[in-house]
Write a protein that holds these residues in place. Structure first.
Motif, mmCIF file in Angstrom:
data_model
loop_
_atom_site.group_PDB
_atom_site.id
_atom_site.type_symbol
_atom_site.label_atom_id
_atom_site.label_comp_id
_atom_site.label_asym_id
_atom_site.label_seq_id
_atom_site.Cartn_x
_atom_site.Cartn_y
_atom_site.Cartn_z
ATOM 1 N N UNK A 300 -3.391 29.643 4.522
ATOM 2 C CA UNK A 300 -2.818 29.927 5.839
ATOM 3 C C UNK A 300 -3.808 29.719 6.965
ATOM 4 N N UNK A 301 -5.008 29.238 6.635
ATOM 5 C CA UNK A 301 -6.019 29.058 7.681
ATOM 6 C C UNK A 301 -5.751 27.792 8.486
ATOM 7 N N UNK A 302 -4.879 26.923 7.976
ATOM 8 C CA UNK A 302 -4.562 25.701 8.701
ATOM 9 C C UNK A 302 -5.055 24.455 7.986
ATOM 10 N N UNK A 303 -5.627 24.619 6.805
ATOM 11 C CA UNK A 303 -6.187 23.450 6.114
ATOM 12 C C UNK A 303 -5.063 22.510 5.644
ATOM 13 N N UNK A 304 -3.995 23.086 5.085
ATOM 14 C CA UNK A 304 -2.862 22.260 4.663
ATOM 15 C C UNK A 304 -2.165 21.658 5.880
ATOM 16 N N UNK A 305 -2.027 22.484 6.925
ATOM 17 C CA UNK A 305 -1.348 22.026 8.132
ATOM 18 C C UNK A 305 -2.069 20.829 8.737
ATOM 19 N N UNK A 306 -3.396 20.871 8.749
ATOM 20 C CA UNK A 306 -4.174 19.779 9.328
ATOM 21 C C UNK A 306 -3.897 18.464 8.609
ATOM 22 N N UNK A 307 -3.921 18.476 7.287
ATOM 23 C CA UNK A 307 -3.723 17.205 6.592
ATOM 24 C C UNK A 307 -2.264 16.753 6.653
ATOM 25 N N UNK A 308 -1.340 17.710 6.713
ATOM 26 C CA UNK A 308 0.073 17.308 6.833
ATOM 27 C C UNK A 308 0.330 16.630 8.178
ATOM 28 N N UNK A 309 -0.327 17.124 9.225
ATOM 29 C CA UNK A 309 -0.182 16.490 10.531
ATOM 30 C C UNK A 309 -0.817 15.100 10.510
ATOM 31 N N UNK A 310 -1.958 15.010 9.852
ATOM 32 C CA UNK A 310 -2.648 13.717 9.767
ATOM 33 C C UNK A 310 -1.786 12.689 9.038
ATOM 34 N N UNK A 311 -1.106 13.132 8.008
ATOM 35 C CA UNK A 311 -0.348 12.238 7.131
ATOM 36 C C UNK A 311 1.035 11.916 7.693
ATOM 37 N N UNK A 323 -7.276 4.551 12.600
ATOM 38 C CA UNK A 323 -7.605 4.097 11.258
ATOM 39 C C UNK A 323 -8.497 2.869 11.412
ATOM 40 N N UNK A 324 -9.698 2.931 10.880
ATOM 41 C CA UNK A 324 -10.688 1.861 11.042
ATOM 42 C C UNK A 324 -10.867 1.495 12.510
ATOM 43 N N UNK A 325 -10.867 2.519 13.350
ATOM 44 C CA UNK A 325 -11.125 2.295 14.763
ATOM 45 C C UNK A 325 -9.933 1.842 15.570
ATOM 46 N N UNK A 326 -8.805 1.554 14.912
ATOM 47 C CA UNK A 326 -7.617 1.121 15.653
ATOM 48 C C UNK A 326 -6.602 2.259 15.721
ATOM 49 N N UNK A 327 -6.005 2.474 16.900
ATOM 50 C CA UNK A 327 -5.025 3.558 17.012
ATOM 51 C C UNK A 327 -3.854 3.340 16.040
ATOM 52 N N UNK A 328 -3.411 4.403 15.408
ATOM 53 C CA UNK A 328 -2.293 4.291 14.460
ATOM 54 C C UNK A 328 -1.283 5.386 14.763
ATOM 55 N N UNK A 329 -0.010 5.020 14.718
ATOM 56 C CA UNK A 329 1.049 6.018 14.897
ATOM 57 C C UNK A 329 1.562 6.413 13.521
ATOM 58 N N UNK A 330 1.248 7.626 13.128
ATOM 59 C CA UNK A 330 1.646 8.075 11.795
ATOM 60 C C UNK A 330 2.697 9.165 11.944
ATOM 61 N N UNK A 331 3.955 8.753 12.141
ATOM 62 C CA UNK A 331 5.008 9.736 12.360
ATOM 63 C C UNK A 331 5.784 10.051 11.100
ATOM 64 N N UNK A 332 5.558 9.272 10.085
ATOM 65 C CA UNK A 332 6.268 9.444 8.820
ATOM 66 C C UNK A 332 5.256 9.203 7.711
ATOM 67 N N UNK A 333 5.430 9.867 6.574
ATOM 68 C CA UNK A 333 4.512 9.595 5.465
ATOM 69 C C UNK A 333 4.375 8.101 5.171
#
Lengths: 511, 349
Positions: A300-311, A323-333
């Motif tokens: 519940x500290x936010x560790x899972x939440x952080x990676x879920x947002x990233x993914x 990703x590799x220095x280029x902006x990426x829109x990651x709105x879906x897995x």
């Protein structure tokens, strides 16, 4: 200081033992709750907190031990039974009727009657009185669904008071509340405590536990670790008691992990200010080639939440990802997968394996999803990939046609690892890959992670077992209460240092 | 030997064969097939011919159910499809013109496809529960069909259109061949591509599939489009058979028979693993049972009861869960007795 030890306990649970098929969920646990105290029940996932609560409220039958309520030995056969005896529970997910009004919810089953009908005016007036006694000025005729979760929690507590609860159990009541709402809730809790109600509080938020509790009982793996007055249990001692120590001879992994990472180039993935309101305060995270970044913090500290947002499993409302220095829109897995990011969820059964499909189908699923349905991966290629990973990871049984649902947890985890490795990721995110699996499989998975990162794979590794994090990661990102509080170089810290950091560092006003 | 016994399709096949044997014993001519002008006739051939609409609808239903959904609107789509086709043919100067009939068929199928798109939109994009989402069209569709026909039962005399239901190609009923083509095409689309396994993944565990990168929205949407389109073709066969568009009678209750066929074929209503072959057998069981009722001369007032009794028996025979459940229940009772005894001991101690 309320609740001294001399007061006659309201609830005494002695030697409580509960067995589930193949698991000893509680092993002779004692627990005492006194009137006019807030008593926190602490422990990591699977420690037995909910089982103990469910034993008290009659949801589970106990296999051994006894429960004494107000000096009388009791066996509750259902939650309703316990409620009638003055034990009310307010859960994380509010179990009220959101399609009824506030007043109807508070008074449900206790409406003021007039002949065969209900005197709604009097009922709402009574509801308003109850709410008022908790300092809540609410329109009793408004729909519960239109109220915030915090208000719904408070309505649930009011309802418990209508039932004349002597014991109030609050199971993770604050997990969806913001700071102001927590303060309001705590005000009500203190009020009730002063009126002599015994309150059992469960939360993963350390600061809140220290703010509200008078006493703490710690459980680990179904056993009682100890009961302590809050003043006698510093935070790091609590965390140590919760996590326990478990020394394994995995020194070889540690030595291969502790190497210098070249952080001068472009990170494989870089997140800036990634956050979502009520889920995670904006946090930065970067991972370089060949690096294992550990995320540490309590559940519940936010560790899972952080990676879920990233993914892209959850949608961030703030921040940017490169990703590799280029902006990426990651709105879906699948966007993340297209950028060669893979996430293996902590929730193996609900979000990981597809139980009724075979080992082979589960392994190929990630590759096939990326290819699209039209371009089926030829049977021959599938067999080759499946065979390769079954051997490389030691999946047992080594039968590609076995249903994944029938495998052990450790082998399901290996199948998931295989699924993601088969997609040839450049960043592999593993959320609790070693939870609830046997020691052998744990070591196998850690070895594989160390091996892959040495070959250049970037890895984010989350585990409640801090030894694992320290062993595998070169850098540890620490989170607490849904906030990133800092980063540590794992070569410059040890377990005690990390525990102390999780417990104390970067705290705000509450201390 | 045990392998055959445990095969998914073993019990469905046993049910079907048992029905055929019962018919044969009652009236041996049941299995008789005659050849007239190079065309096959007989009770079995009639079953194959008459099963075509249900076959098409049940095939679509199989895929929808595999995604954890359900499509209640298929009967209404059949009515709309028939109404569209017959209205076009009826309005043309020459109802027997091949071009007119082709246009009517194409337009009717396209309209059905659009209705499938609508269902899929409600389920996969808007997120309405499938049973509610498709209920909308189930209730409204027949009204739309009546609107198209102007409230009348449109009848036509068009040889090319009648051919759909009663024509013969290479000695076999054309309607039956449409069903066969649908079975083959669907099998290829589902099993030669990865669509089948991705559909099953979405049906078994939608969240795990999403996290694995599966485009679950598209897959679910596609299933409803497929179901709607197949129902449209079924509606054409039905209308061709009676040479009329009867909005109130076309495909009534067919959604329920289709669901029954899917379940009889061993596909779980919980979604996931599906079997096209199983559905085909399920359809044949229902159609054979239908003929049996006529064949055995069951009075029409009693036929629904007869039908229901047989279905219950078939379902019980096939239910592995029921068999396991009975075994588990006796085990549980035993365990409960034992644990109660244990507890008594504790109490005494």
């Amino acid at each position: 200081m309320p609740a001294d030890t001399e007061v006659q306990p309201l609830v005494e649970m002695r030697g409580i033992t509960i067995r589930f098929p193949g698991v000893l969920a509680l092993d002779g646990v004692d627990f005492t709750l006194r009137p006019g105290e807030v008593h926190s029940l602490m422990g990591e996932n699977g420690a037995g907190k909910s089982t103990l609560i469910k034993a008290l409220t009659g949801v589970y039958a106990i296999d051994a031990g006894e429960i004494v309520v107000a000096g009388e030995r009791r066996t509750f056969s259902s939650a309703a039974d316990a409620q009638a005896a003055g034990i009310s529970t307010v859960y994380q997910e509010v179990n009220l009727c959101t399609n009824l009004s506030v007043g109807e919810n508070v008074m449900l089953g206790h409406e003021v009657r007039r002949g065969a009908g209900i005197d709604w005016k009097a009922t709402h007036a009574a509801a308003a009185r109850h709410l008022d006694s908790l300092g809540l000025a609410l329109d009793t005729r408004s729909m519960l669904a239109s109220c915030s979760i915090a208000i719904q929690q408070l309505v649930a507590i009011s309802r418990a008071m209508v039932l004349d609860a002597k014991v109030l159990i609050l199971d993770e009541p604050t997990s969806s509340l913001d700071r102001g709402e927590v303060e309001q809730l705590f005000g009500v809790i203190r009020d009730l405590r002063d009126k002599g109600v015994a309150i059992l509080f469960v939360s993963h938020f350390l600061e809140q536990v220290y703010e509200i509790s008078d006493r703490i009982t710690v459980l680990r793996n179904g056993t009682l670790v100890g009961e302590h007055p809050i003043a006698e249990l510093p935070r790091d001692a609590l965390v140590t008691k919760m996590i326990g120590r478990e020394l394994e001879d995995l020194a070889t992994i540690a030595s291969s992990s502790h190497r210098e990472i070249d952080r001068t180039g472009t990170p494989v993935v870089k997140a800036t200010g990634l956050g979502r309101r009520g889920v995670l305060e904006p946090a930065d995270l970067e991972v370089y080639e060949g690096e294992v970044v550990g995320l540490a913090g309590l559940l519940g500290s936010g560790r899972t939440e952080l990676v879920r947002l990233l993914y892209g499993a959850d949608r961030p409302d703030d921040g940017a990802v490169e990703v590799h220095g280029r902006p990426a829109r990651l709105h879906q897995p699948r966007h993340a997968i297209e950028h060669r990011i893979a996430l293996s969820s902590e929730n193996r059964r609900e979000e990981g394996v597809v139980a009724d499909l075979t080992v082979a189908e589960n392994i190929v699923l990630g590759m096939q999803a990326r290819q699209g349905w039209l371009r089926k991966i030829p049977k021959k290629d599938q067999d080759a990939v499946v065979q390769e990973y079954i051997e490389a990871l030691g999946v047992r049984p080594a039968n590609p046609n076995a249903l994944v649902g029938n495998l052990s947890g450790g082998n399901q985890q290996k199948v998931l690892l295989a699924r993601w490795l088969a997609t040839a990721p450049e960043l592999l995110v593993l959320d609790e890959p070693t939870r609830g699996i046997d020691v052998g499989a744990k070591a196998d998975i850690q070895k594989k992670v160390a091996e892959l990162s040495a070959q250049g794979l970037a890895v984010i590794f989350i585990s409640s077992e801090l030894e694992e994090v320290l062993r595998l990661a070169q850098r540890v990102v620490v989170l607490r209460d849904r906030r990133k509080i800092g980063e540590l170089d794992s070569a410059e810290t040890d377990l005690d240092g990390l525990i102390a950091y999780i417990a104390n560092e970067g705290e705000g006003s509450a201390a | 030997m045990t392998a055959i016994y445990k095969h998914r399709l073993f019990w469905p096949l046993v049910s079907l064969l048992t029905l055929i044997v019962i018919n044969f014993i009652a009236r041996p001519q049941f299995l008789k097939i005659t050849v007239r002008d190079g065309e096959l006739y007989g009770p079995l051939i009639s079953i194959l011919r008459e099963s075509a609409p249900l076959m098409l609808v049940a095939l679509g239903m199989t895929i929808v159910i595999a995604t954890r959904g359900i499509d209640l609107s298929v009967g209404a789509i059949m009515a709309v499809s028939g109404a569209v086709a017959l209205t076009i043919i009826d309005g043309a100067s020459d109802p027997s013109n091949m071009g007119t009939v082709t246009i009517a068929i194409v337009v009717a199928i396209l309209v059905s496809l659009v209705l499938g798109v609508w269902n899929g939109f409600l389920v996969s994009v808007v997120g309405i529960q499938p049973i509610i989402a498709t209920l909308v069209l189930m209730l409204a569709g027949r009204g739309v069909a009546l609107l198209i026909t102007g409230g009348f039962i449109t009848t036509v005399n068009s040889d090319p259109f009648s051919f759909i239901a009663s024509g013969y190609v290479i000695g076999l009923p054309f309607a039956f061949l449409i069903g066969v083509v649908a079975i083959v095409v669907l099998s290829i689309v589902e099993r030669r591509t990865a669509l089948g396994v991705l559909t099953e993944a979405v049906g078994i565990n939608p969240e795990a599939s999403r996290l694995a990168g599966v485009r679950s929205r598209g897959i679910i949407w596609g299933a409803y489009i497929m179901s709607g389109t197949l129902a449209g073709v079924a509606g054409l066969i039905y209308a061709s058979n009676i040479k009329a568009a009867d909005a109130n009678a076309a495909g009534v209750f067919i959604e329920l028979y289709a669901i029954l066929a899917v379940v009889l074929g061993g596909t779980s209503l919980n979604g996931g693993k599906f079997s096209i072959a199983g559905t085909v057998i399920g359809v044949l069981i229902i159609q054979t049972l239908d003929s049996t009722i006529l064949f055995l001369g069951v009075k029409s007032a009693q036929s629904p009861v007869f039908f229901a009794v047989v279905v219950v028996v078939v379902v019980i025979v096939q239910s592995a869960r029921l068999r396991d459940g009975l075994a588990a229940m006796s085990g549980r009772l035993r365990a409960r007795r034992e644990s109660a005894q244990d507890r008594d001991k504790v109490e005494v101690a």
